[in-house]
Design a protein around this motif. Structure first.
Motif, short mmCIF file in Angstrom:
data_model
loop_
_atom_site.label_atom_id
_atom_site.label_comp_id
_atom_site.label_asym_id
_atom_site.label_seq_id
_atom_site.Cartn_x
_atom_site.Cartn_y
_atom_site.Cartn_z
N LEU A 185 1.05 -1.04 0.13
CA LEU A 185 0.27 0.19 -0.04
C LEU A 185 0.94 0.93 -0.12
O LEU A 185 1.76 1.20 0.96
CB LEU A 185 -1.21 -0.17 1.20
CG LEU A 185 -1.73 1.15 1.53
CD1 LEU A 185 -2.77 1.43 0.29
CD2 LEU A 185 -2.11 0.96 2.58
N ILE A 244 1.12 -5.24 2.68
CA ILE A 244 0.52 -5.47 3.09
C ILE A 244 -0.06 -6.12 4.51
O ILE A 244 -0.65 -5.65 5.39
CB ILE A 244 -0.94 -5.46 2.32
CG1 ILE A 244 -1.40 -3.77 1.51
CG2 ILE A 244 -2.38 -5.60 3.40
CD1 ILE A 244 -1.94 -4.45 0.18
N LEU A 247 1.59 -4.23 6.81
CA LEU A 247 1.05 -3.23 7.78
C LEU A 247 0.27 -4.57 8.57
O LEU A 247 -0.29 -4.16 9.84
CB LEU A 247 0.63 -2.91 6.65
CG LEU A 247 1.07 -1.87 5.75
CD1 LEU A 247 -0.37 -1.23 4.83
CD2 LEU A 247 1.21 -0.66 7.04
N VAL A 248 -0.20 -5.49 8.27
CA VAL A 248 -1.45 -5.93 9.24
C VAL A 248 -1.21 -7.07 10.20
O VAL A 248 -1.11 -6.70 11.27
CB VAL A 248 -2.36 -6.97 8.53
CG1 VAL A 248 -3.20 -8.12 9.17
CG2 VAL A 248 -3.14 -6.34 7.26
N LYS A 251 0.27 -4.43 12.39
CA LYS A 251 -1.24 -3.66 13.31
C LYS A 251 -1.16 -1.76 12.88
O LYS A 251 -0.64 -1.10 13.90
CB LYS A 251 -1.46 -3.35 14.49
CG LYS A 251 -1.95 -5.17 15.09
CD LYS A 251 -3.06 -5.34 16.24
CE LYS A 251 -3.64 -5.70 16.46
NZ LYS A 251 -3.50 -7.35 16.21
N MET A 252 0.01 -1.57 11.69
CA MET A 252 0.13 -0.07 11.27
C MET A 252 -1.13 0.14 10.54
O MET A 252 -1.59 0.14 9.60
CB MET A 252 1.09 -0.41 10.60
CG MET A 252 2.33 -0.50 11.31
SD MET A 252 3.35 0.75 12.55
CE MET A 252 4.99 0.09 13.14
N ASN A 253 -1.01 1.66 10.92
CA ASN A 253 -1.84 2.31 10.13
C ASN A 253 -0.94 3.26 9.03
O ASN A 253 0.22 3.91 9.76
CB ASN A 253 -3.04 3.86 11.12
CG ASN A 253 -3.07 4.36 10.48
OD1 ASN A 253 -2.80 5.53 10.22
ND2 ASN A 253 -5.00 4.28 10.28
N PRO A 254 -0.92 3.19 8.09
CA PRO A 254 -0.34 4.00 6.56
C PRO A 254 -0.21 5.33 7.04
O PRO A 254 0.83 5.94 7.28
CB PRO A 254 -1.81 3.67 5.41
CG PRO A 254 -2.82 2.98 5.70
CD PRO A 254 -2.52 2.56 7.54
N PRO B 36 -7.98 -5.64 10.95
CA PRO B 36 -7.79 -5.35 9.80
C PRO B 36 -7.88 -4.25 9.58
O PRO B 36 -7.63 -3.05 9.11
CB PRO B 36 -6.63 -6.25 9.10
CG PRO B 36 -7.61 -7.40 9.45
CD PRO B 36 -8.32 -7.33 10.97
N TYR B 39 -7.49 -0.42 11.02
CA TYR B 39 -6.58 0.59 11.63
C TYR B 39 -5.70 0.33 9.43
O TYR B 39 -5.04 1.57 9.40
CB TYR B 39 -5.66 -0.32 11.98
CG TYR B 39 -5.22 -1.74 11.84
CD1 TYR B 39 -3.89 -1.84 11.80
CD2 TYR B 39 -6.00 -3.08 13.09
CE1 TYR B 39 -3.21 -3.56 10.74
CE2 TYR B 39 -5.40 -4.15 12.72
CZ TYR B 39 -4.55 -4.02 11.63
OH TYR B 39 -3.80 -5.64 12.44
N VAL B 40 -5.57 -0.69 8.69
CA VAL B 40 -5.27 -1.05 8.08
C VAL B 40 -5.14 0.67 6.58
O VAL B 40 -4.68 0.62 6.02
CB VAL B 40 -4.97 -1.66 7.69
CG1 VAL B 40 -6.03 -1.91 6.18
CG2 VAL B 40 -3.69 -2.35 6.60
N PRO B 42 -6.29 2.92 4.45
CA PRO B 42 -6.11 4.68 4.39
C PRO B 42 -6.36 6.21 4.82
O PRO B 42 -6.37 7.12 4.60
CB PRO B 42 -4.82 5.12 3.06
CG PRO B 42 -5.17 4.40 2.69
CD PRO B 42 -5.97 3.06 2.76
N THR B 67 -7.17 -2.10 -1.09
CA THR B 67 -6.51 -2.26 0.45
C THR B 67 -6.80 -3.50 1.40
O THR B 67 -7.31 -4.36 1.70
CB THR B 67 -5.45 -1.87 1.22
OG1 THR B 67 -4.83 -0.79 0.35
CG2 THR B 67 -4.62 -2.48 2.19
#
Lengths: 433, 91
Positions: A185, A244, A247-248, A251-254, B36, B39-40, B42, B67
């Protein structure tokens, strides 16, 4: 049998679809390009660096009239840790002469311009229209079903240039579901600053010279992520692309990722005082060679991002899209001479791609996505070691250099291990051969 | 900057009549580990209300990256109708 509305229907007016449309229209072929946005480019996003060569081959000297931002004369890689930055790169006057190597661009402007060239060449561009499914006859693709009333359109061949969120190749069974390991992403901000401020901060002498910075290293905590800062004429493109699955997993918020990157001590002075003008996000197909779908079917070909044609190591994508669009169009023209649009005839497209730099490059890096998945530490551990070693060398604390070198080597032995270093070098070498 | 403030900078032509996003089985959201999508994304399209045990989908903020459909197979994702959805100025 119903008459064809067009010879070829292209789904998607990005670089791949437009390049295919241009080649076909120039040959007098009756071609339509179907675009779901209100104009071509309105939904398109990329980091922002466009390589000239593939389009120049199609529209010679296009760069003299296309809406471009800056030509790039310096390309840097920054290895970041939380408090440090190690920089490498090349600035060359050879990049500062026409016809230039690459440019920063905005896709909403650039694709719109390209589309005008394509419609001037007499391709029909149909905006604000979504292709919902393919029309098949005895297994062969014969047209598309759009979301317009009475919106079925028939043709010899459909070219899927739908981009990363492509549905048509999947509906034919050419690929499986895209998985979270094969796509990144990307999120990006366009931050406005006066051109003079940009020239000063990036060390260029005028507003047409540009700089790119790719960002990697231990800062990303073993996440397969790349940050970037690109100079536009009156703004910077600042963004980050991350696989991606990572990120999952983390647990990251972009947007949080982007905000912390902007506040890093090496990035903050570059963007400071700027005003954010736009925020955007897009997926990037990064699975490489092995993630490609089958590229053809009876009456059907796949180009660009829909075919996963992205070289993430060299941030090349739009140029590969254009090249693939050209090759698909040439394949159609050949097939038309024989009146044969079967799988067998269209498989020549695959051969053309294999012979071009597009698949040669993707093959060179074919094992890289898997290597980085298995050895995520490669992108954090070694740059971290490098940063710490450089810090020691530059830090004068009355410890003799010979002792510092001993300390650094001991650290390498303890933290990574000589045997592991040799193993890692060997596996990278073997996978890039 | 918060996501909410950044979304104000984006041009949209919102489809007031239909959402292009949905959940094929809302009960799955109750069981989902970590959710997910919340939070994922954007654009912060998805949020979960623990009291009501319900996922809400703010589809008009969607930037159509796709996404969410990669991270959750219960999300039904399709392109907005022709001409609707996100419209970038720069891109």
């Amino acid at each position: 049998m119903r008459k064809n509305d067009f010879d070829v229907i292209i789904v998607g007016a990005g670089p791949a679809g437009l390049a295919a449309g241009y080649v076909l229209a120039k040959e007098g072929i009756n071609v339509a390009i179907i675009e779901r946005g209100i104009f071509p480019g309105s939904k398109n996003v990329m980091g922002g660096i466009f390589y000239r060569s593939s389009l120049d081959d199609l529209i010679p000297d296009f760069y003299k009239e296309a809406p471009l931002e800056r030509h790039i004369i310096e390309q840097k890689v920054w290895f970041l840790s939380d408090d440090s930055m190690f920089s490498a790169g090349l600035k060359s006057e050879r990049y500062n002469v026409e016809p230039y190597n690459c440019f920063s661009v905005f896709r909403a402007k650039f694709d719109k311009w390209f589309a005008k060239k394509v419609s001037d060449a007499s391709a029909m561009i149909i905006n604000e229209t979504v292709v919902r499914e393919l029309i098949l006859k005895r297994g062969k693709v014969v047209g598309v079903r759009t979301d317009r009333p009475n919106g079925d359109l028939y043709c010899d061949v459909v070219i899927s240039a739908e981009g990363v969120n492509s549905f048509l190749p999947k509906s034919l069974g050419l690929r499986k579901k895209i998985n979270a390991n094969n796509v990144a992403l990307g999120v990006k901000e366009v931050i406005e600053l006066p051109d003079k401020v940009i020239n000063d901060r990036f060390g260029v002498s005028n507003s047409s010279e540009g700089v790119t910075i790719e960002i990697t290293g231990p800062y990303f905590n073993e996440m397969r992520a790349m940050g970037f800062v690109y100079t536009n004429r009156n703004s910077l493109s600042v963004g980050i692309g991350a696989v991606i699955e990572d990120l999952v997993r983390l647990k990251m918020n972009p947007n949080d990722l982007l905000e912390t990157l902007k506040s890093h001590p090496a990035i903050k002075p570059l963007v400071s005082g700027g005003e954010t003008k736009e925020y955007m996000a897009h997926m990037i197909p990064e699975g490489g060679y092995y993630s490609m779908p089958k590229l053809y079917h009876d009456g059907f070909m796949v180009v660009g991002d829909a075919a996963m044609l992205v070289n993430s190591i060299h941030r090349e994508g739009a140029n590969l899209a254009i090249e693939s669009g050209k090759l698909a169009a040439k394949t159609y023209i050949e097939a038309r001479k024989k009146g044969d649009f079967s799988q067998r005839a269209l498989s020549a497209y695959q051969k053309r791609l294999e012979e071009s730099f597009v698949l040669k490059d993707l093959k060179t890096y074919k094992n890289l996505p898997k290597l980085l998945e298995e050895k995520k530490y490669l992108i954090s551990k070694y740059p971290k070691f490098l940063i710490d070693a450089m810090y020691e060398i530059y830090n004068v604390d009355r410890v003799p250099k010979s002792e510092k070198i001993k300390l650094i080597l001991n650290k390498a032995k303890k933290e990574i291990g000589y045997f592991s270093i040799i193993k890692d070098i060997f596996s990278v070498w073997r996978n890039l051969r | 900057m918060r996501i909410e403030d950044k979304l104000y900078l984006i041009g949209y032509n919102i489809d007031e009549e239909e959402s292009h996003l949905g959940i094929s089985d809302p009960n799955e959201c109750k069981r989902c580990q970590g959710r997910p999508c919340t939070y994922v994304c954007p654009a912060g399209v998805y949020s979960y209300d623990d009291e009501e045990e319900k996922l809400s989908i703010n589809y008009d903020a969607c930037v159509e990256c796709g996404t969410c459909r990669i991270v959750c197979s219960y999300i039904t994702w399709r392109y907005p109708r022709g001409g609707f959805g996100v419209q970038y100025k720069f891109g």
